[in-house]
Design a protein around this motif. Structure first.
Motif, PDB file in Angstrom:
ATOM      1  N   PHE A  93       0.572   2.318  32.677  1.00  0.00           N
ATOM      2  CA  PHE A  93       0.908   3.530  33.434  1.00  0.00           C
ATOM      3  C   PHE A  93      -0.279   4.488  33.366  1.00  0.00           C
ATOM      4  CE2 PHE A  93       4.975   1.738  32.084  1.00  0.00           C
ATOM      5  CZ  PHE A  93       5.492   1.476  33.343  1.00  0.00           C
ATOM      6  N   ILE A 129      20.080   5.881  31.726  1.00  0.00           N
ATOM      7  CA  ILE A 129      19.171   5.718  32.879  1.00  0.00           C
ATOM      8  C   ILE A 129      19.993   5.587  34.161  1.00  0.00           C
ATOM      9  CG2 ILE A 129      17.390   4.231  33.925  1.00  0.00           C
ATOM     10  CD1 ILE A 129      16.289   5.477  31.441  1.00  0.00           C
ATOM     11  N   ASN A 135      21.435   8.948  35.195  1.00  0.00           N
ATOM     12  CA  ASN A 135      20.392   9.830  35.731  1.00  0.00           C
ATOM     13  C   ASN A 135      19.988   9.402  37.144  1.00  0.00           C
ATOM     14  OD1 ASN A 135      18.543  11.969  35.610  1.00  0.00           O
ATOM     15  ND2 ASN A 135      16.896  10.584  35.047  1.00  0.00           N
ATOM     16  N   LYS A 178       9.461   7.204  42.561  1.00  0.00           N
ATOM     17  CA  LYS A 178       9.346   8.623  42.165  1.00  0.00           C
ATOM     18  C   LYS A 178       9.054   8.752  40.666  1.00  0.00           C
ATOM     19  CE  LYS A 178      11.545  13.010  43.117  1.00  0.00           C
ATOM     20  NZ  LYS A 178      12.807  13.663  43.399  1.00  0.00           N
ATOM     21  N   GLU A 179       9.655   7.890  39.874  1.00  0.00           N
ATOM     22  CA  GLU A 179       9.402   7.928  38.419  1.00  0.00           C
ATOM     23  C   GLU A 179       7.924   7.645  38.131  1.00  0.00           C
ATOM     24  OE1 GLU A 179      11.590   8.456  35.908  1.00  0.00           O
ATOM     25  OE2 GLU A 179      13.571   7.782  36.544  1.00  0.00           O
ATOM     26  N   GLU A 210      20.461  11.573  40.564  1.00  0.00           N
ATOM     27  CA  GLU A 210      19.353  11.851  41.482  1.00  0.00           C
ATOM     28  C   GLU A 210      19.750  11.485  42.912  1.00  0.00           C
ATOM     29  OE1 GLU A 210      15.557  10.167  40.479  1.00  0.00           O
ATOM     30  OE2 GLU A 210      14.599  11.237  42.138  1.00  0.00           O
ATOM     31  N   LYS A 265       5.681  10.681  40.104  1.00  0.00           N
ATOM     32  CA  LYS A 265       5.784  12.001  39.445  1.00  0.00           C
ATOM     33  C   LYS A 265       5.540  11.889  37.939  1.00  0.00           C
ATOM     34  CE  LYS A 265       7.199  14.447  43.057  1.00  0.00           C
ATOM     35  NZ  LYS A 265       6.481  15.619  43.566  1.00  0.00           N
ATOM     36  N   LYS A 266       5.329  10.680  37.480  1.00  0.00           N
ATOM     37  CA  LYS A 266       4.963  10.399  36.079  1.00  0.00           C
ATOM     38  C   LYS A 266       6.067  10.704  35.068  1.00  0.00           C
ATOM     39  CE  LYS A 266       0.036  11.176  37.012  1.00  0.00           C
ATOM     40  NZ  LYS A 266      -0.092  10.075  37.880  1.00  0.00           N
ATOM     41  N   THR A 267       7.302  10.865  35.524  1.00  0.00           N
ATOM     42  CA  THR A 267       8.408  11.041  34.569  1.00  0.00           C
ATOM     43  C   THR A 267       8.589   9.768  33.737  1.00  0.00           C
ATOM     44  OG1 THR A 267       9.822  10.576  36.451  1.00  0.00           O
ATOM     45  CG2 THR A 267       9.781  12.843  35.665  1.00  0.00           C
ATOM     46  N   ILE A 268       8.059   8.654  34.249  1.00  0.00           N
ATOM     47  CA  ILE A 268       8.127   7.392  33.506  1.00  0.00           C
ATOM     48  C   ILE A 268       7.466   7.541  32.125  1.00  0.00           C
ATOM     49  CG2 ILE A 268       5.985   6.457  34.517  1.00  0.00           C
ATOM     50  CD1 ILE A 268       9.040   4.328  33.892  1.00  0.00           C
ATOM     51  N   TYR A 269       6.459   8.424  32.036  1.00  0.00           N
ATOM     52  CA  TYR A 269       5.793   8.648  30.743  1.00  0.00           C
ATOM     53  C   TYR A 269       6.788   9.106  29.684  1.00  0.00           C
ATOM     54  CZ  TYR A 269       1.279   8.894  33.286  1.00  0.00           C
ATOM     55  OH  TYR A 269       0.184   8.626  34.058  1.00  0.00           O
ATOM     56  N   THR A 270       7.718   9.953  30.114  1.00  0.00           N
ATOM     57  CA  THR A 270       8.667  10.503  29.139  1.00  0.00           C
ATOM     58  C   THR A 270       9.751   9.482  28.774  1.00  0.00           C
ATOM     59  OG1 THR A 270      10.093  11.454  30.837  1.00  0.00           O
ATOM     60  CG2 THR A 270       8.344  12.869  29.986  1.00  0.00           C
ATOM     61  N   ILE A 271       9.890   8.438  29.573  1.00  0.00           N
ATOM     62  CA  ILE A 271      10.925   7.423  29.305  1.00  0.00           C
ATOM     63  C   ILE A 271      10.347   6.293  28.450  1.00  0.00           C
ATOM     64  CG2 ILE A 271      12.552   5.797  30.355  1.00  0.00           C
ATOM     65  CD1 ILE A 271      13.221   8.399  31.470  1.00  0.00           C
TER      66      ILE A 271
END
Lengths: 256, 317
Positions: A255, A8, A11, A77-78, A15, A81-87
């Motif tokens: 979320f 994390i 990454n 941003k996580e 960014e 943009k909902k990238t938090i779902y993948t984490i």
């Protein structure tokens, strides 16, 4: 566990270093540090003092700006943009995610402050201004201060909008640098109500003056390393407490 | 033992400044067996995504239990053998695909050597081997969906949860996703997915659950949900003499007709004798172009269930 936090952090750092906004902020900071040379030239007998003073102020203010920007944007941003779902859907604790984010931000701040400090120090060296330990101690404590600011920004972002988070963090940064004034007013104000409010503010507003060695730098005053360790320890504990609260808020969050 | 077992799931959100309560899921129970392709279908706002989010630990349930591979949700164990593709259109666009997949592989704790091998393998599998070195910001929507699928498969999961995997894709992209699901099924994976593209669901799924207003209203194998009877038969012909057409109308009750580009299509209701109708046509030397029995499809079931279970004027999230 460390591998996941490291992933994390890496990454987050990637960014940040691939973001154009941070380069823009850094560009203006470097420009102002270089401009302090010109201001120094203008002041006839105070060249060294003006140079050092301006440099420290620019690094502190821009460091805080970068801390607020990264602390809010890299987490928000996580969520946005909902990238938090993948984490969060991976085998990782939410607190590990937050810790990784914070460490990535700390690494970003270290690089940004490192660049500003290197240019500042190089500029002083070119002017044959003495580089003493106090100067380096001041730079170390600026780093601790902006690390605390980033932790405040992250905490607000876990439950608030970016605008509000930015406003609240910037306010705390300003109030924290006026902590001595809050303390004085809390003891001397005529109104009982105001004294009560100021007493509460005194407890909750972080005392960022602990990290401010600009006077010592300007007048070449020696600072014991024990003080630096005390102030840094204070900052680490404060940031740690903020992270624990952030993790508690983040852990309960849906979320949607 | 079921691979996924969901029992009496319920969730109400408190939204906005006034904490307005919105019921998202009220009674959801189903189970998915090993190696099955299970589809969750329902209209917008029915609770599909909320159900999936609860399964993935993104949203906590108010009531009910979820077990994945025998592990309760939420827990790290329940997520360790599950791949998840959310319905999102953004991934870290500053990363290159190999960095992107390496990142997710690290989250599963896959060791460095295996990580590299797995990343190359998956990029190949989803047809992105040539996109190495290119930042995701330069990817098309279809490419992003494929890299999203690749991250869901990074740890070679036993269960794969896909939220609207074909949403926004062109027909070729949808076919690619459907083919990949077929491939995963052949490899013995259990696949759970939500979709509103019903022909694709019909083609891919073994079993389907229909969710309307947060409630599962029907669940079962497709051949049970779909009415197996022929509802009507469409017979397309070339020119038909008008006197023959008159006779057919008289002999076959409720006969429907459509004319288009010089062709005539007769629609025979369920109870009609199709053989007798064809005998009439062929006896008069009429060219029969096609005979198509019309059966109920998933879309008919979906509309029927949605209409039967929709309460008017009730707000959904």
């Amino acid at each position: 566990m460390i591998g996941r936090v490291y992933a994390i952090a890496l990454n987050t750092f990637r960014e940040a270093v691939r973001s154009k906004v941070l380069y823009a902020i850094l560009f203006f900071a470097v420009l102002l540090i270089l401009l302090s040379l010109a201001f120094g030239e203008l002041s006839l007998y105070e060249q060294e003092r003006v140079n050092k003073d301006l440099g420290i102020v620019v690094i502190t203010v821009f460091g805080a700006l970068i801390a607020i920007y990264t602390g809010i944007s890299l987490l928000f941003k996580e969520l946005d943009k909902k990238t938090i779902y993948t984490i969060v859907s991976k085998p990782i604790h939410r607190w590990q995610f937050l810790l990784g984010k914070y460490l990535g931000i700390l690494l970003t701040l270290a690089v940004e402050l490192g660049i500003m400090s290197a240019i500042f120090v190089a500029q002083l060296a070119l002017k044959d201004i003495e580089l003493n330990a106090t100067l380096f101690q001041a730079l170390v404590l600026i780093y601790v201060e902006v690390s605390v600011v980033a932790a405040i920004a992250m905490l607000f972002t876990t439950f608030s909008t970016p605008f509000l988070s930015g406003l609240l963090t910037a306010s705390l940064f300003l109030l924290g640098n006026a902590h001595e004034a809050i303390r004085t007013f809390a003891d001397t104000h005529k109104s009982d109500t105001m004294r009560g409010i100021l007493k509460i503010a005194e407890v909750f507003v972080p005392d960022l003056t602990l990290f401010n060695l600009s006077r010592e730098v300007t007048y070449n005053l020696e600072v014991p390393w024990s003080y630096v360790a005390y102030a840094a320890g204070h900052g680490v504990l404060y940031a740690g407490a903020l992270l624990v609260i952030s993790a508690a808020v983040f852990g309960r969050r849906d979320f949607i | 033992m079921s691979v996924i077992k969901v029992t009496n799931l319920a969730k109400t959100f408190s939204l906005g400044f006034r904490r307005k309560r919105v019921l998202a899921v009220r009674s959801v129970s189903f189970s998915v067996e090993k190696g099955e392709v299970f589809g969750l279908i329902g209209p917008n706002g029915a609770g599909k995504t909320t159900t999936i989010k609860m399964m993935m630990g993104l949203v906590s349930q108010d009531h009910g239990t979820i077990d994945i591979l025998g592990k309760p949700v939420p827990s790290l164990e329940s997520r360790s053998k599950v791949g998840y593709l959310p319905e999102i259109s953004y991934y870290y666009d500053y990363l290159k695909p190999e960095e992107f997949l390496d990142f997710y592989a690290r989250l599963f704790g896959i060791p460095a050597k295996a990580r590299k091998r797995r990343v190359d393998e998956l990029l190949d599998k989803v047809g992105l081997a040539n996109a190495k070195g290119k930042q995701l910001r330069k990817f098309s929507k279809g490419m992003l969906q494929r890299i999203g699928l690749a991250q869901a498969l990074i740890a070679d999961p036993e269960v794969i949860v896909l939220d609207e995997p074909q949403s926004g894709l062109d027909p070729i992209g949808r076919k690619d996703v459907a083919d990949l699901i077929d491939e995963l099924k052949a490899a013995g994976k259990t696949i759970f997915f939500s979709s509103h593209i019903l022909p694709d669901v019909e083609r891919i799924c073994d079993r389907v659950a229909v969710i309307v207003e947060g409630k599962i209203v029907d669940v079962g194998p497709l051949n049970r949900l779909l009415n197996p009877r022929t509802l009507s038969t469409e017979i397309a012909t070339s020119l038909v003499p008008e006197d023959l057409a008159e006779k057919l109308r008289a002999d076959f009750q409720n006969l429907g007709e459509k004319q288009h580009d010089g062709l005539r299509t007769f629609v025979l209701p369920e109870s009609s004798d199709v053989s007798a109708f064809l005998t009439h046509l062929l006896g008069a030397n009429v060219e029969v172009l096609s005979v198509v029995p019309q059966r109920e499809n998933l879309e008919d079931v979906f509309v029927r269930e949605a209409l039967a279970n929709t309460q008017p004027n009730e707000e959904q999230p």
